[in-house]
Scaffold this active site. Structure first.
Site, mmCIF file in Angstrom:
data_model
loop_
_atom_site.group_PDB
_atom_site.id
_atom_site.type_symbol
_atom_site.label_atom_id
_atom_site.label_comp_id
_atom_site.label_asym_id
_atom_site.label_seq_id
_atom_site.Cartn_x
_atom_site.Cartn_y
_atom_site.Cartn_z
ATOM 1 N N CYS A 52 40.774 34.705 48.300
ATOM 2 C CA CYS A 52 40.563 34.387 49.712
ATOM 3 C C CYS A 52 39.141 34.758 50.117
ATOM 4 C CB CYS A 52 41.572 35.122 50.599
ATOM 5 S SG CYS A 52 41.551 36.917 50.442
ATOM 6 N N CYS A 93 39.909 40.060 49.829
ATOM 7 C CA CYS A 93 39.086 38.867 50.058
ATOM 8 C C CYS A 93 37.637 39.108 49.668
ATOM 9 C CB CYS A 93 39.153 38.459 51.537
ATOM 10 S SG CYS A 93 40.736 37.741 51.971
#
Lengths: 261, 316
Positions: free
Chosen positions: A155, A74
């Site tokens: 993400c 992420c």
């Protein structure tokens, strides 16, 4: 063999792709040690060999995509449009971000070309179709699919580097970023989009964060519930631009703490 | 009945385990050969001649791999000499453009970024011969054509190992074929000095520079952004280097913290005071434009106005 307008398949494609795959999983990303490079190469070859290069479909690439994809940490996804040179120099110097070309799939395919032909040997080394000759060509279909998956995998906070010195505008709906990537970001996984609007050092200042095309981009993203932050000439990247323009007035280093901070 | 066999079996297997993982362990202290070495070397070779730098022309990458391998397989891994790579060099050789050579010590990642894959400069890692071996490890064994994937000797264990001799040979060739203005990038924060002795530059490169082909030697000494300023031009080991090169008859210049390289170091430390660029808008104005503009801009306006009123009140 059919004749096309773009350069043909890269010679020694197999050796290059295999070598890059092993290089990536062995020397650079040992956590991907379970990847089978031989299988990955075979699945790429099967996607286009002996096929008419104007009839390629996403299904042709599905096995390759599955074998070669890997999770992206992420907050590290870095998208880009019209900043290819700068963005890759940046990720080479700063391992905190990953462009598609820094993932296994993109790394193997970067800067090489391939296409097939119905007649033997099934691979066309002379020429390959340009996008304007037919859209469903091996390269266009590949990059569209890989970009879609790259966006889907993102993400946290994602970044995008755009070019504020191009006349046609920093954000274009016809680019892969504007037509594929922004629509495949998942609002349940991605919280924010940070735009880095870079202008060439000493180059035209065609657009900044308040420009028209950026406003359009922001409204598209806001509609999908993303929070957006736009920054003109994001400093770390500007420092990289200054490496090759150290004497330009835009790159004067503040000395003796006279900076207004 | 089973129990009769169990304990001896257990005893034997424990013994065997000990001999594999115990004190005897691996033959050498260094990491073993990189997995898939052959595919990586051949792949890099083709990548280089097809994509990275096609101007070097056609090369036979399978032959190149054979020459590379034959330099060290089937031999005592502590008996490999630079000359053993001669055929490999002959097959991979290409000229280095004048004014593009970039020598370095203790700053490999920086050099890779700075050289920009051969576009700005061509460091040894940007030549075909250096490109195929960079960041890899390898060694063989006596009386067997196989590569040793378990362990390889470090240079401390023996100098004449496959990797050390490779880089010594390549350093010699690289220096011999450098011309024009040559650049040397040194790390002014390195413990032990910017110009290491012994070192590749000191022992294999300087002695092989061709004086009649070199017009100038430019030394850059760059400190880490947060690092100590251990060495600089005219001081300590750099002075030793400058003196040596001048005595050899070269035209030498030296610069501390050259701006270009500084900017590169700043990438990891952009907020450091050394990295502040004059053209960056001051923080108060720079404020990023964020998407909940309505909310935060209004707040900003209010706060600014309130601040202004406050100062106004203070002054009057």
């Amino acid at each position: 063999m059919l004749k096309w307008k773009d350069r043909g398949t890269t010679k020694n494609l197999q050796e290059v792709v295999l070598g890059r795959c092993y290089n990536y999983i062995t020397a650079q990303h040992p956590e991907l040690g379970d990847k089978d490079c031989l299988k990955i190469w075979e699945s790429l070859k099967d996607a286009f060999i002996y096929k008419n290069p104007c009839n390629i479909t996403p299904e042709d690439y599905q096995p390759l995509m599955e074998l070669a994809s890997h999770p992206i940490p992420c907050n590290k996804s870095l998208f880009w449009s019209k900043t290819g040179d700068l963005v890759h120099r940046y990720t080479k110097s700063n391992q905190n971000f990953l462009t598609l070309e820094d993932t296994l799939l993109g790394y193997m395919a970067d800067r090489i070309s391939w296409c097939g032909d119905p007649s033997a040997p099934g691979i066309n080394y002379e020429s390959c179709p340009k996008r304007n000759e037919c859209e469903s060509n091996p390269s266009s279909v590949f990059w569209k699919m890989a970009s879609k998956m790259f966006a889907e995998a993102a993400c946290g906070v994602v970044q995008v580097m755009l070019n504020g010195s191009v006349e046609a505008g920093a954000f274009r709906s016809s680019s892969i970023f504007g037509s594929v990537e922004i629509f495949n970001l998942n609002p349940d996984k991605v919280s924010e989009v940070h735009i880095w609007l870079m202008q060439d050092i000493g180059g035209p200042q065609s657009e900044s964060c308040s420009g028209h095309s950026i406003q359009r981009l922001i409204s598209i993203l806001e509609e999908r519930n993303f929070k957006i932050i736009c920054e003109d000439n994001y400093r770390p990247v500007q420092l990289l631009q200054c490496v090759h323009n150290p004497d330009h007035t835009d790159c004067r280093l503040c000395t003796n703490s006279t900076a207004i901070l | 009945m089973m129990m009769n066999h169990f304990f001896p079996l257990l005893f034997v297997s424990v013994l065997c385990m000990n001999s594999f993982t115990g004190v005897q362990g691996k033959k050498w202290k260094g990491e073993g050969t990189t997995q898939n070495l052959e595919s990586i070397v051949i792949g890099r070779c083709y990548d280089y001649i097809r994509i990275v730098n096609p101007s070097v022309g056609e090369k036979n990458c399978s032959q190149i791999w054979e020459a590379f391998k034959n330099a060290f397989i089937n031999k005592d891994p502590c008996s490999i000499l630079p000359e053993d790579y001669e055929l490999f060099i002959n097959l991979t050789f290409h000229t280095i453009p004048p004014n593009k050579s970039l020598f370095w010590e203790n700053n490999q990642l920086l050099v890779n970024s700075f050289a920009d894959r051969g576009r700005r400069y061509m460091s040894l890692g940007d030549t075909l011969f250096g490109f195929v071996g960079d960041f890899l490890n390898w060694c063989g064994q006596a009386d067997s054509p196989g590569l040793d994937y378990e362990s390889c000797p470090t240079t401390t264990e023996c100098e004449n190992n496959a990797v050390e001799s490779f880089w010594r040979m390549l350093s010699i060739i690289y220096a011999k074929h450098s011309s024009g203005v040559i650049h040397v990038l040194l790390n002014g924060s390195a413990a032990g000095g910017a110009y290491p002795q012994p070192g590749f530059f000191a022992d294999y490169e300087i002695p092989n520079l061709q004086k009649d082909k070199i017009s100038q030697i430019v030394i850059w000494v760059v400190d880490d952004i947060e690092g100590p300023d251990i060495d600089s031009c005219g001081a300590h080991s750099v002075k030793t280097l400058e003196t040596r090169l001048t005595a050899l008859g070269y035209d030498v210049t030296c610069t501390d913290n050259d701006k270009s390289v500084m900017f590169l170091l700043c990438l990891d430390n952009p907020d450091h005071s050394k990295c502040a660029i004059a053209s960056s808008a001051p923080a108060a104005q720079r404020g990023p434009i964020s998407s909940d503009r309505g909310g935060s801009w209004n707040k900003l306006m209010f706060v600014s106005f309130a601040g202004f009123l406050f100062r106004f009140a203070l002054v009057y």
